[in-house]
Scaffold this active site. Sequence first.
Site, short mmCIF file in Angstrom:
data_model
loop_
_atom_site.label_atom_id
_atom_site.label_comp_id
_atom_site.label_asym_id
_atom_site.label_seq_id
_atom_site.Cartn_x
_atom_site.Cartn_y
_atom_site.Cartn_z
N VAL A 83 -1.60 -0.17 -10.61
CA VAL A 83 -1.57 -1.03 -9.42
C VAL A 83 -2.94 -1.02 -8.75
CG1 VAL A 83 0.90 -0.88 -8.91
CG2 VAL A 83 -0.62 0.90 -8.08
N ASP A 84 -3.27 -2.13 -8.12
CA ASP A 84 -4.49 -2.21 -7.34
C ASP A 84 -4.27 -3.22 -6.22
OD1 ASP A 84 -7.45 -1.32 -7.33
OD2 ASP A 84 -7.57 -3.48 -7.00
N GLN A 85 -4.95 -2.99 -5.09
CA GLN A 85 -4.74 -3.86 -3.92
C GLN A 85 -6.04 -4.13 -3.19
OE1 GLN A 85 -2.85 -2.41 -0.12
NE2 GLN A 85 -1.19 -3.75 -0.78
#
EC number: 3.6.1.-
Length: 210
Positions: A83-85
């Site tokens: 995941v990355d944001q």
Amino acid sequence: MKQTKKAFDIQVTLASGSKYKNDVLSKLGIPFHSVSPNIDESTKSGESPETLVTRLAKAKAEKVLGQSEEQRETSPLRFVIGVDQVAVHKGEIIGKPGNIECAVQQLSNFSAEKVLFITGICLLSSNNQYETHVEPYEVSFKALSQRQIKQYIDAEMPLDCAGSFKCEGQGILLFSALSGRDPNALIGMPLIALQELFLRFDLDLFDYIQ
């Protein structure tokens, strides 16, 4: 009648050392463990927020899968969740502040503004098949005084969080409204999207609840 699969039929790894993401994933009741990836998170020239978070989520999953190749024979099928944001404000990608001065500046810029948080999630299998998704979530910030901003930063030190806040804590005091289909996305762990990615592999997470 559909036969319920056993939890040990798959092995799930979260490619993140974040306590908050681990806590969110734990809510599903499926067994998993976590490993912190170490990758270059620099933005490429001309890269859109959606492309950036998808690329980094996949890179994190690939890094962790590569680190655990010796476990290939211990599980019929392994999955890594990456995941990355990023935050997007007025078309500009906003990352993690890294220091107090930058955090103050970010929250000052967000005062009485809307900020879009974009989370990329990648589900990568041990046979190198993968599925990705991008989940948006919009936050409306209250009009914030410098006193409030500095008091909040002193309280939670959100220096490793995109947007300079932790919504699972006192950061909720910064907002006037939230908009999106999955509030977990704001923490960077969109569970609705995750279950959809598993379904693309013909796996129902209800079969793995413990």
